[in-house]
Design a protein around this motif. Structure first.
Motif, PDB file in Angstrom:
ATOM      1  N   SER B 125      23.406 -11.865  67.485  1.00  0.00           N
ATOM      2  CA  SER B 125      23.551 -11.180  66.191  1.00  0.00           C
ATOM      3  C   SER B 125      24.351  -9.899  66.355  1.00  0.00           C
ATOM      4  CB  SER B 125      22.186 -10.839  65.598  1.00  0.00           C
ATOM      5  OG  SER B 125      21.418 -12.004  65.458  1.00  0.00           O
ATOM      6  N   THR B 126      24.041  -9.152  67.408  1.00  0.00           N
ATOM      7  CA  THR B 126      24.785  -7.918  67.668  1.00  0.00           C
ATOM      8  C   THR B 126      26.265  -8.242  67.908  1.00  0.00           C
ATOM      9  OG1 THR B 126      22.812  -7.044  68.719  1.00  0.00           O
ATOM     10  CG2 THR B 126      24.856  -5.834  69.080  1.00  0.00           C
ATOM     11  N   ALA B 127      26.502  -9.289  68.720  1.00  0.00           N
ATOM     12  CA  ALA B 127      27.885  -9.666  69.012  1.00  0.00           C
ATOM     13  C   ALA B 127      28.630 -10.058  67.739  1.00  0.00           C
ATOM     14  CB  ALA B 127      27.920 -10.806  70.021  1.00  0.00           C
ATOM     15  N   LEU B 128      27.893 -10.523  66.733  1.00  0.00           N
ATOM     16  CA  LEU B 128      28.526 -10.906  65.469  1.00  0.00           C
ATOM     17  C   LEU B 128      28.587  -9.737  64.493  1.00  0.00           C
ATOM     18  CD1 LEU B 128      26.926 -14.426  64.990  1.00  0.00           C
ATOM     19  CD2 LEU B 128      29.339 -13.933  65.392  1.00  0.00           C
ATOM     20  N   GLY B 129      28.125  -8.581  64.928  1.00  0.00           N
ATOM     21  CA  GLY B 129      28.235  -7.400  64.079  1.00  0.00           C
ATOM     22  C   GLY B 129      27.166  -7.301  63.001  1.00  0.00           C
ATOM     23  N   LEU B 130      26.078  -8.063  63.145  1.00  0.00           N
ATOM     24  CA  LEU B 130      24.985  -7.939  62.174  1.00  0.00           C
ATOM     25  C   LEU B 130      24.142  -6.717  62.535  1.00  0.00           C
ATOM     26  CD1 LEU B 130      23.817 -11.675  62.091  1.00  0.00           C
ATOM     27  CD2 LEU B 130      25.209 -10.534  60.376  1.00  0.00           C
TER      28      LEU B 130
END
Lengths: 251, 223
Positions: B125-130
């Protein structure tokens, strides 16, 4: 000036030290493949690049921007805008099982970037088409093979137009016959000019995709060179030992 | 055994049993609404790191999980009016006690499910910018709810059966009516068997459905 500039990186897990002043540069047309014995910090480096790890010191720059400024005791500064320009694919796919392939691709663009649903959908279908997954758009991750899952994960990262892609052992969990389809997808991306940092144990693939191979050991870069030099004529004893071991096991 | 079965009285009293069943179902419904909503809120509170929130909630959960539902019910019926000077109906007290009991069990189901979502999804999720909130709403909770669903249904149908206890505080539910008819007609075997079969007829399809739901959620989340 280098595209990625890692300067004096310090990373520790409690008393275990992974990096004590690690430096690495990468050009904007480079595809860096990181190799080295397990536990040498290859994956940790990618995780630091993604901003997933708290780093105790050192700086990372990306393009013209300060990205991460390490500091002890969780005081690290991270530029979230720059973080959004980095995409990452993990060893275990980490697709969201409750969402369809299309749902996985559209989640972040729609929810976090405010892109219109229809627009995201069109883009997603375009990417799936490009990767030969168009007929899987409405499937759930549990209905896909490992190779398909990993290609969807790559497409999901590409939905956000990253300037740099990180691949952390993305073929290690795959059955051997599924490795090729994922590697081909990555080759296609490489040909399209995407800068990448790749951790892999597949030396053959490393040789094919890399512009620069970095051999690291115990948190230090031992040798960095274009693949034909590093594999063909390694300068350091430790590189030679490592290559002899892995190539022997593989060959 | 030379007992002569006689189903005449039960048949005659069937509408009365059905009225009782309706009361039971209403109680079950409301207890489940309380249990699902309050249980969720409690679970979220339990995951916070603030002791002032976690400790009272832990006390609440453990109290309700470690005392018999019967004593909870009777306590609510007899003690709450005296302690707080509120005089609510037996039905309401029954609903409240059952709802709080269910919420305690459901809170644990929610909490376990939320904690079972792999940490890798947080990284992804972090890697996807969420951001944190987006991650919780779009990634963690939907999966946790799917994962918790079989347990929530099992708990819910459990409360349907437990609700028979409210007969003891004079709520005219299925159990109450059954016992009443049994004593009135001197036909306990026929009456109570019928009552048991009615409970079974409602519970059994649901428990079968749980198996089905469980199989499907397991398949969906296996990746």
């Amino acid at each position: 000036m280098a595209f990625v500039e890692i300067d004096g990186l310090i990373k520790r897990y409690g008393t275990l030290s992974i990096f004590e002043g690690f430096d690495l540069n990468m050009g904007s047309t480079d595809r860096l493949v990181l190799i080295g014995p397990s536990g040498c910090g290859k994956s940790t480096l990618l995780r630091c690049m993604m901003g997933l790890e708290d780093i105790a010191g050192g700086t990372i720059r990306l393009g013209d921007d300060d990205y991460i400024d390490g500091a002890p005791n969780g005081k690290m500064k991270l530029n979230r805008q720059v973080q959004k320009e980095v995409g990452m694919v993990f060893q275990h796919y980490t697709l969201f099982p409750h969402l369809s392939v299309l749902g996985n691709l559209c989640l972040a663009p729609v929810r976090s970037r405010g892109i219109k649903k229809s627009e995201a959908r069109d883009k997603a279908l375009g990417l799936l088409e490009r990767f030969g997954l168009a007929d899987r758009a409405n499937f759930y991750p549990s209905q896909l093979s490992g190779g398909q899952k990993q290609r969807v994960a790559i497409a999901r990262a590409l939905m956000l137009d990253p300037k740099l892609m990180l691949f952390d052992e993305v073929t290690s969990a795959l059955d051997p016959e599924l490795v090729v389809e994922v590697e081909n997808t990555m080759m296609e991306l490489a040909e399209a000019g995407m800068p990448m940092m790749i951790v892999t144990h597949d030396m053959h693939f490393a040789r094919n995709i890399a512009t620069q191979v970095v051999f690291q050991e115990r948190g230090k870069v031992i040798e960095a060179a274009p693949p034909k030099d590093l594999f063909g004529n390694p300068q350091q004893d430790r590189t030679r030992d490592f290559l002899r071991n892995v190539l022997h096991i593989e060959g | 055994m030379n007992y002569e079965f006689n189903w005449f009285y039960v048949k005659k009293a069937l509408p009365q049993l059905m009225d009782g069943l309706m009361v039971t179902l209403q109680l079950t419904l409301w207890a489940n609404i309380i249990g699902l909503v309050l249980g969720f809120i409690v679970a979220i509170g339990m995951l916070s790191k603030i002791r002032m929130i976690v400790w009272p909630l832990t006390a609440y959960i453990e109290f309700f999980r470690c005392t018999p539902a019967l004593i909870q019910l009777v306590w609510f019926f007899f003690c709450v009016p005296i302690l707080f000077n509120v005089w609510w109906s037996a039905e309401f007290m029954g609903m409240l006690a059952l709802g709080l009991n269910l919420a305690a069990f459901n809170a644990e189901a929610y909490r376990a499910a939320i904690q079972a979502i792999p940490h890798a999804h947080t990284d992804a999720s972090t890697a996807l910018g969420l951001n944190v909130l987006q991650r919780i709403i779009y990634v963690i909770l939907p999966q946790a709810l799917i994962l918790a669903l079989p347990v929530l249904i099992t708990n819910g149908i459990g409360i349907f059966q437990q609700s028979a206890l409210v007969a003891l505080i004079s709520v005219q539910d299925l159990m109450y009516e059954g016992r009443y008819i049994a004593t009135q007609t001197f036909r306990p075997i026929e009456t109570l068997t019928t009552v048991a079969l009615i409970y079974f007829a409602v519970s059994f399809p649901v428990s079968q459905a749980v198996t089905l739901v469980e199989r499907r959620t397991k398949r969906l989340l296996a990746s």
